[in-house]
Write a protein that holds these residues in place. Sequence first.
Motif, short mmCIF file in Angstrom:
data_model
loop_
_atom_site.label_atom_id
_atom_site.label_comp_id
_atom_site.label_asym_id
_atom_site.label_seq_id
_atom_site.Cartn_x
_atom_site.Cartn_y
_atom_site.Cartn_z
N VAL A 119 0.82 -1.21 0.00
CA VAL A 119 0.00 0.00 0.00
C VAL A 119 0.86 1.26 0.00
N VAL A 120 0.28 2.32 -0.57
CA VAL A 120 0.84 3.65 -0.42
C VAL A 120 -0.03 4.37 0.61
N VAL A 121 0.57 4.65 1.75
CA VAL A 121 -0.15 5.37 2.80
C VAL A 121 -0.05 6.86 2.48
N VAL A 122 -1.19 7.52 2.36
CA VAL A 122 -1.20 8.97 2.13
C VAL A 122 -1.78 9.64 3.37
N SER A 123 -0.92 10.35 4.07
CA SER A 123 -1.32 11.03 5.30
C SER A 123 -1.64 12.49 4.98
N VAL A 124 -2.80 12.93 5.39
CA VAL A 124 -3.21 14.31 5.11
C VAL A 124 -2.62 15.22 6.20
N LEU A 169 5.19 5.68 2.17
CA LEU A 169 4.50 6.76 2.88
C LEU A 169 4.59 8.05 2.10
N ASP A 170 3.48 8.73 1.97
CA ASP A 170 3.50 10.04 1.32
C ASP A 170 2.53 10.97 2.03
N PHE A 171 2.62 12.25 1.69
CA PHE A 171 1.83 13.26 2.38
C PHE A 171 1.15 14.17 1.38
N ILE A 172 -0.01 14.64 1.77
CA ILE A 172 -0.67 15.67 0.97
C ILE A 172 -1.10 16.74 1.98
N SER A 211 -15.66 25.35 8.18
CA SER A 211 -15.12 24.98 6.87
C SER A 211 -15.70 25.87 5.79
N SER A 212 -14.82 26.30 4.88
CA SER A 212 -15.30 27.12 3.77
C SER A 212 -15.85 26.24 2.66
N GLY A 213 -15.62 24.93 2.77
CA GLY A 213 -16.09 24.01 1.74
C GLY A 213 -15.22 24.05 0.50
N LYS A 214 -14.06 24.70 0.58
CA LYS A 214 -13.15 24.80 -0.55
C LYS A 214 -11.85 24.10 -0.21
N LEU A 215 -11.36 23.32 -1.16
CA LEU A 215 -10.12 22.61 -0.91
C LEU A 215 -8.95 23.38 -1.49
N ILE A 216 -7.93 23.57 -0.68
CA ILE A 216 -6.71 24.21 -1.16
C ILE A 216 -5.59 23.17 -1.04
N ILE A 217 -4.94 22.84 -2.17
CA ILE A 217 -3.81 21.90 -2.11
C ILE A 217 -2.53 22.71 -1.92
N LYS A 218 -1.91 22.57 -0.76
CA LYS A 218 -0.69 23.32 -0.48
C LYS A 218 0.54 22.49 -0.77
N LYS A 219 0.38 21.16 -0.68
CA LYS A 219 1.48 20.24 -1.01
C LYS A 219 0.85 18.97 -1.56
N ASP A 220 1.28 18.59 -2.74
CA ASP A 220 0.70 17.42 -3.40
C ASP A 220 1.50 16.16 -3.05
N VAL A 221 0.93 14.97 -3.30
CA VAL A 221 1.68 13.73 -3.11
C VAL A 221 2.83 13.70 -4.12
N GLU A 222 3.91 13.06 -3.75
CA GLU A 222 5.07 12.98 -4.65
C GLU A 222 5.14 11.65 -5.38
N LEU A 223 4.61 10.59 -4.79
CA LEU A 223 4.64 9.27 -5.42
C LEU A 223 3.57 9.19 -6.51
N ASP A 224 3.86 8.33 -7.49
CA ASP A 224 2.88 8.08 -8.54
C ASP A 224 1.83 7.11 -7.98
N VAL A 225 0.59 7.51 -7.97
CA VAL A 225 -0.45 6.68 -7.35
C VAL A 225 -1.13 5.74 -8.35
N GLU A 226 -0.80 5.88 -9.62
CA GLU A 226 -1.46 5.07 -10.65
C GLU A 226 -1.22 3.57 -10.39
N GLY A 227 -2.31 2.83 -10.35
CA GLY A 227 -2.22 1.38 -10.15
C GLY A 227 -1.88 0.95 -8.73
N LYS A 228 -1.86 1.90 -7.80
CA LYS A 228 -1.48 1.59 -6.42
C LYS A 228 -2.70 1.47 -5.51
#
Length: 179
Positions: free
Chosen positions: A35-40, A61-64, A75-92
């Motif tokens: 698994v690729v663990v993605v921690s928010v 392990l990766d972070f977003i 909550s404003s109901g709007k998502l702001i991505i300040k840091k994206d995941v670095e690993l390729d998640v395709e097929g994972k």
Amino acid sequence: MNKNVERILFTEEQLKNRVSEMAQEINKHYKGEPVVVVSVLKGSVVFAVDLIKQLDMPVSLDFICASSYGSGTISSGKLIIKKDVELDVEGKNILLLEDIIDTGETLHEIMKMLKGRGAKSIVTAMMFNKPARRKKAVQADFIGFDIPDEFVVGYGLDYDEQYRNLPYLGVLKRSVYEK
Ligand code: 5GP
Ligand code: MG
């Protein structure tokens, strides 16, 4: 207890025991599949650190860093991505870790994005669930504890970047944020 905490909802011991149970459930689910663990970030970091030590499959392990909250409590109901995941998640197989699900907006948006990138599977694990204020139906596969509709801090959760280091989960005194 911290002077700004009104009461403790879960002690350090209770949190530790529940994370161990969740790890066993997650191990059973994956049966050794990687698994690729993605921690928010930042809230789920404490949960992630405690959980991954007890996972028995190959883990990366990766972070977003994405949030719908500023320094306030609404909550404003709007998502702001300040840091994206670095690993390729395709097929994972993605194991997405969240500290707390409140309205569900953040998780909903992150799931949509990861699905769009071709993840093979996405499983969610959240330490705390606040069902009272849900706006978006979310896929909640593993839940630590359901909690009442109160603003909580500790075990990674902040108010204005404070209190993440408290080892327990506590309700923040209203006087701290109602000025
Ligand atoms: P949602 O998008 O589900 O409304 O909000 C999820 C995010 O809001 C969480 O990751 C967390 O950062 C924040 N949040 C929601 N409820 C609480 C709470 O009671 N205490 C703290 N500290 N953060 C909260
Ligand atoms: Mg958060």
